[in-house]
Design a protein around this motif. Structure first.
Motif, PDB file in Angstrom:
ATOM      1  N   ARG A 167       0.863  -1.243  -0.004  1.00  0.00           N
ATOM      2  CA  ARG A 167       0.056   0.116   0.036  1.00  0.00           C
ATOM      3  C   ARG A 167       0.771   1.180   0.038  1.00  0.00           C
ATOM      4  O   ARG A 167       0.373   2.359   0.320  1.00  0.00           O
ATOM      5  N   THR A 168       2.052   1.167  -0.569  1.00  0.00           N
ATOM      6  CA  THR A 168       3.133   2.174  -0.400  1.00  0.00           C
ATOM      7  C   THR A 168       2.369   3.449  -1.057  1.00  0.00           C
ATOM      8  O   THR A 168       2.398   4.705  -0.542  1.00  0.00           O
ATOM      9  N   ALA A 169       1.829   3.349  -2.386  1.00  0.00           N
ATOM     10  CA  ALA A 169       1.197   4.411  -2.855  1.00  0.00           C
ATOM     11  C   ALA A 169      -0.030   5.214  -2.036  1.00  0.00           C
ATOM     12  O   ALA A 169       0.012   6.300  -2.130  1.00  0.00           O
ATOM     13  N   ARG A 170      -0.742   4.420  -1.456  1.00  0.00           N
ATOM     14  CA  ARG A 170      -1.942   4.860  -0.764  1.00  0.00           C
ATOM     15  C   ARG A 170      -1.466   5.845   0.523  1.00  0.00           C
ATOM     16  O   ARG A 170      -1.920   6.829   0.997  1.00  0.00           O
ATOM     17  N   ILE A 171      -0.349   5.181   0.918  1.00  0.00           N
ATOM     18  CA  ILE A 171       0.151   5.594   2.149  1.00  0.00           C
ATOM     19  C   ILE A 171       0.933   7.197   1.945  1.00  0.00           C
ATOM     20  O   ILE A 171       0.831   8.029   2.681  1.00  0.00           O
ATOM     21  N   ILE A 172       1.647   7.063   0.764  1.00  0.00           N
ATOM     22  CA  ILE A 172       2.301   8.430   0.471  1.00  0.00           C
ATOM     23  C   ILE A 172       1.006   9.500   0.276  1.00  0.00           C
ATOM     24  O   ILE A 172       1.066  10.759   0.565  1.00  0.00           O
ATOM     25  N   ASP A 173      -0.179   8.980  -0.553  1.00  0.00           N
ATOM     26  CA  ASP A 173      -1.471   9.902  -0.697  1.00  0.00           C
ATOM     27  C   ASP A 173      -1.708  10.549   0.521  1.00  0.00           C
ATOM     28  O   ASP A 173      -2.311  11.664   0.722  1.00  0.00           O
ATOM     29  N   LEU A 174      -1.940   9.561   1.647  1.00  0.00           N
ATOM     30  CA  LEU A 174      -2.377  10.029   2.863  1.00  0.00           C
ATOM     31  C   LEU A 174      -1.653  10.889   3.308  1.00  0.00           C
ATOM     32  O   LEU A 174      -1.757  12.227   4.020  1.00  0.00           O
ATOM     33  N   ALA A 175      -0.167  10.781   3.369  1.00  0.00           N
ATOM     34  CA  ALA A 175       0.911  11.574   4.025  1.00  0.00           C
ATOM     35  C   ALA A 175       0.658  13.077   3.307  1.00  0.00           C
ATOM     36  O   ALA A 175       0.604  14.167   4.136  1.00  0.00           O
ATOM     37  N   VAL A 176       0.433  13.068   2.032  1.00  0.00           N
ATOM     38  CA  VAL A 176       0.381  14.485   1.399  1.00  0.00           C
ATOM     39  C   VAL A 176      -1.118  15.008   1.753  1.00  0.00           C
ATOM     40  O   VAL A 176      -0.973  16.344   1.877  1.00  0.00           O
ATOM     41  N   ALA A 177      -2.031  14.156   1.699  1.00  0.00           N
ATOM     42  CA  ALA A 177      -3.206  14.809   2.290  1.00  0.00           C
ATOM     43  C   ALA A 177      -3.335  15.580   3.609  1.00  0.00           C
ATOM     44  O   ALA A 177      -3.873  16.450   3.940  1.00  0.00           O
ATOM     45  N   LEU A 178      -2.463  15.066   4.513  1.00  0.00           N
ATOM     46  CA  LEU A 178      -2.064  15.467   5.662  1.00  0.00           C
ATOM     47  C   LEU A 178      -1.438  16.705   5.700  1.00  0.00           C
ATOM     48  O   LEU A 178      -1.400  17.364   7.122  1.00  0.00           O
ATOM     49  N   GLY A 179      -0.735  17.014   4.846  1.00  0.00           N
ATOM     50  CA  GLY A 179       0.085  18.402   4.647  1.00  0.00           C
ATOM     51  C   GLY A 179       1.511  18.254   4.935  1.00  0.00           C
ATOM     52  O   GLY A 179       2.055  19.063   5.403  1.00  0.00           O
ATOM     53  N   ALA A 180       1.953  16.972   4.612  1.00  0.00           N
ATOM     54  CA  ALA A 180       3.488  16.775   5.022  1.00  0.00           C
ATOM     55  C   ALA A 180       4.244  17.393   4.154  1.00  0.00           C
ATOM     56  O   ALA A 180       4.007  17.657   2.863  1.00  0.00           O
ATOM     57  N   ASP A 181       5.230  18.065   4.475  1.00  0.00           N
ATOM     58  CA  ASP A 181       6.169  18.671   3.698  1.00  0.00           C
ATOM     59  C   ASP A 181       7.373  17.746   3.462  1.00  0.00           C
ATOM     60  O   ASP A 181       7.931  18.102   2.287  1.00  0.00           O
ATOM     61  N   ARG A 182       7.538  16.483   4.032  1.00  0.00           N
ATOM     62  CA  ARG A 182       8.376  15.522   3.729  1.00  0.00           C
ATOM     63  C   ARG A 182       7.767  14.271   4.326  1.00  0.00           C
ATOM     64  O   ARG A 182       7.053  14.063   5.078  1.00  0.00           O
ATOM     65  N   VAL A 183       8.033  13.263   3.414  1.00  0.00           N
ATOM     66  CA  VAL A 183       7.642  11.775   3.690  1.00  0.00           C
ATOM     67  C   VAL A 183       8.830  11.159   3.625  1.00  0.00           C
ATOM     68  O   VAL A 183       9.542  10.664   2.760  1.00  0.00           O
ATOM     69  N   GLU A 184       9.059  10.377   4.744  1.00  0.00           N
ATOM     70  CA  GLU A 184       9.881   9.398   4.909  1.00  0.00           C
ATOM     71  C   GLU A 184       9.511   7.980   4.834  1.00  0.00           C
ATOM     72  O   GLU A 184       8.962   7.470   5.803  1.00  0.00           O
ATOM     73  N   LEU A 185       9.977   7.281   3.774  1.00  0.00           N
ATOM     74  CA  LEU A 185       9.537   5.836   3.642  1.00  0.00           C
ATOM     75  C   LEU A 185      10.769   4.901   4.079  1.00  0.00           C
ATOM     76  O   LEU A 185      11.651   4.914   3.306  1.00  0.00           O
ATOM     77  N   ALA A 186      10.767   4.458   5.093  1.00  0.00           N
ATOM     78  CA  ALA A 186      12.022   3.483   5.791  1.00  0.00           C
ATOM     79  C   ALA A 186      11.754   2.050   5.540  1.00  0.00           C
ATOM     80  O   ALA A 186      10.755   1.902   6.534  1.00  0.00           O
ATOM     81  N   ASN A 187      12.194   1.499   4.840  1.00  0.00           N
ATOM     82  CA  ASN A 187      11.959   0.161   5.054  1.00  0.00           C
ATOM     83  C   ASN A 187      12.513  -0.410   6.376  1.00  0.00           C
ATOM     84  O   ASN A 187      13.497  -0.131   6.959  1.00  0.00           O
ATOM     85  N   ALA A 188      11.855  -1.413   7.004  1.00  0.00           N
ATOM     86  CA  ALA A 188      12.309  -2.150   8.413  1.00  0.00           C
ATOM     87  C   ALA A 188      13.522  -2.283   8.450  1.00  0.00           C
ATOM     88  O   ALA A 188      13.980  -2.802   7.408  1.00  0.00           O
ATOM     89  N   GLN A 189      14.106  -1.824   9.272  1.00  0.00           N
ATOM     90  CA  GLN A 189      15.631  -2.176  10.149  1.00  0.00           C
ATOM     91  C   GLN A 189      15.640  -3.121  10.872  1.00  0.00           C
ATOM     92  O   GLN A 189      14.708  -2.967  11.707  1.00  0.00           O
ATOM     93  N   PHE A 190      16.515  -3.913  10.948  1.00  0.00           N
ATOM     94  CA  PHE A 190      16.263  -5.081  11.786  1.00  0.00           C
ATOM     95  C   PHE A 190      17.446  -5.021  13.097  1.00  0.00           C
ATOM     96  O   PHE A 190      18.324  -5.749  13.146  1.00  0.00           O
ATOM     97  N   TYR A 191      16.731  -4.232  14.022  1.00  0.00           N
ATOM     98  CA  TYR A 191      17.413  -4.300  15.400  1.00  0.00           C
ATOM     99  C   TYR A 191      16.601  -4.202  16.551  1.00  0.00           C
ATOM    100  O   TYR A 191      15.293  -3.989  16.119  1.00  0.00           O
ATOM    101  N   GLY A 192      16.817  -4.559  17.778  1.00  0.00           N
ATOM    102  CA  GLY A 192      15.891  -4.714  18.826  1.00  0.00           C
ATOM    103  C   GLY A 192      14.714  -5.541  18.391  1.00  0.00           C
ATOM    104  O   GLY A 192      14.999  -6.589  17.978  1.00  0.00           O
ATOM    105  N   TRP A 193      13.746  -5.076  18.611  1.00  0.00           N
ATOM    106  CA  TRP A 193      12.370  -5.686  18.492  1.00  0.00           C
ATOM    107  C   TRP A 193      12.354  -6.344  16.958  1.00  0.00           C
ATOM    108  O   TRP A 193      11.520  -7.152  16.341  1.00  0.00           O
ATOM    109  N   GLY A 194      12.654  -5.103  16.076  1.00  0.00           N
ATOM    110  CA  GLY A 194      12.548  -5.530  14.575  1.00  0.00           C
ATOM    111  C   GLY A 194      13.568  -6.892  14.334  1.00  0.00           C
ATOM    112  O   GLY A 194      12.868  -7.550  13.480  1.00  0.00           O
ATOM    113  N   LEU A 195      14.573  -6.946  14.689  1.00  0.00           N
ATOM    114  CA  LEU A 195      15.243  -8.022  14.418  1.00  0.00           C
ATOM    115  C   LEU A 195      14.439  -9.491  15.134  1.00  0.00           C
ATOM    116  O   LEU A 195      14.706 -10.470  14.218  1.00  0.00           O
ATOM    117  N   LEU A 196      14.036  -9.406  16.236  1.00  0.00           N
ATOM    118  CA  LEU A 196      13.213 -10.363  16.749  1.00  0.00           C
ATOM    119  C   LEU A 196      12.105 -10.772  15.679  1.00  0.00           C
ATOM    120  O   LEU A 196      11.498 -11.962  15.674  1.00  0.00           O
TER     121      LEU A 196
END
Length: 380
Positions: A167-196
């Motif tokens: 749903r990447t496209a829909r997520i970006i569209d929502l961020a734009v609709a919310l008035g975001a000046d910047r949108v950061e799409l970060a694929n999950a990094q595997f540290y802490g709880w993310g690694l587990l």
């Protein structure tokens, strides 16, 4: 003296990540916070945080990120923001948005917050709340309105994983609709709880490729409409074949202070058990930054062994992530296993093979039992 062994000039730090608390209303399975969270009773006091901020300013920090956990859980957040702004820092609030009312946003803007980074989990309330472990999506939408209503610039940050990357496209569209000046799409990094939770979070190659196309199409679409925010897309380094210059190099530009006052070269460095733990209550920040063993351990390139030592990219990627190397190999000085030249690359290929063999369903991910352990550890 070989170029790789030359002394490294230590410059003043640019930014400080102040993790004010580990308390958080959400239970995201990709959370990069440590498995052992700092209890409220062990958090720095208001006066202690002010002293840390003043010390950071004295050694050159100009950008302060107030984070957590959820920094809104601290009643003294406006006071700390005011102190940071009075010291001359640019103040960025990193928040889930839960509890950020219009009144609090106006107060924080008045007290010195310059910018807000708001997290989203998904485009729709159902999957977003499921991953967050709380009914938070509508709170986040209200928080975005409060932020822009207070005249504050807004960055919307989304962690992409197998459950929402379709749903990447829909997520970006929502961020734009919310008035975001910047949108950061970060694929999950595997540290802490993310690694587990990696086996549930890691997307497939097909999912990642489709997401790349969706990002480029969104950039073009929104730019053509004249409302294009700056869209940053951080691709999963498991698929990249070469490591990222994690934190722009170990202890080169940033430092982190945890809720209990531990001072780290990067947010995840507490996992490297071979390094001594520095604390702002025991040693001045300037000494830690310039002279401590932990901060000097992986500065520059002199610590490297091959293949990093002879790699022409060593001054660009700095050997990749030390925390990731330790997580996966038990040795923080080894080449980051995501590098295609790493002797440990098979560890990454094995994880990718497992991900590629799983269904590519575009639905809410099922949070594995380990995520419930985090809930228990926080008493929620």
């Amino acid at each position: 003296m070989a170029e790789a062994d030359r002394p490294w000039e230590v410059a003043a730090p640019f930014g400080l990540l102040a993790e004010l608390t580990h308390r958080c209303p959400l239970h995201c399975p990709y959370c990069a916070n440590p498995i052992q969270l700092t209890p409220r009773a062990d958090e720095l006091t208001t006066a202690q945080w002010k002293d840390v901020i003043s010390q950071a300013h004295a050694i050159g920090v100009v950008q302060l990120h107030l984070s957590g956990g959820e920094p809104l859980a601290r009643a003294d957040l406006p006071e700390l923001a005011f102190h940071a702004r009075s010291s001359g820092a640019y103040v960025n609030l990193v928040t889930s948005g839960v509890g950020l009312t219009r009144e609090r946003a106006l107060l924080l803007a008045d007290r010195g917050v310059d910018h807000v980074q708001l997290s989203l989990q998904d485009a729709d309330a159902g999957p977003a709340d499921y991953v967050a472990g709380a009914r938070a999506h509508q709170c986040k939408l209200a928080a975005a309105k409060a932020i822009t209503g207070a005249g504050l610039p807004l960055t919307v940050n989304i962690v992409l994983h197998r459950g929402n990357i379709g749903r990447t496209a829909r997520i970006i569209d929502l961020a734009v609709a919310l008035g975001a000046d910047r949108v950061e799409l970060a694929n999950a990094q595997f540290y802490g709880w993310g690694l587990l939770n990696r086996s549930t979070l890691l997307p497939t190659r097909d999912q990642l490729d489709a997401s790349l196309v969706a990002v480029e199409q969104a950039r073009t679409r929104h730019a053509a409409a004249g409302r294009g925010p700056h869209i940053v897309h951080v691709v999963s380094d498991y698929y990249a074949g070469r490591p990222k210059p994690c934190m722009d190099g170990w202890a080169r530009r940033q430092l982190t202070v945890t809720p209990s006052g531990d001072v780290l070269p990067c947010p995840g460095a507490s996992v490297i058990r071979s390094l001594p733990v520095e604390n702002a209550l025991r040693r001045p920040l300037a000494e830690i930054w310039y002279d401590s063993e932990a901060f000097n351990a992986f500065r520059g390139t002199g610590w490297m062994s091959d293949p990093c030592r002879s790699c022409p990219s060593r001054h660009e990627d700095f050997g990749g992530c030390r925390c990731q190397a330790f997580h996966l190999t038990g040795d923080a000085a080894r080449t980051d296993p995501v590098c295609r030249l790493s002797p440990d690359r098979a560890l990454i290929d094995s994880a990718l093979a497992q991900a590629g063999g799983l269904p590519q369903a575009d639905h809410v991910m099922r949070t594995p039992p380990v995520a419930d352990a985090r809930t228990a550890s926080e008493g929620r």
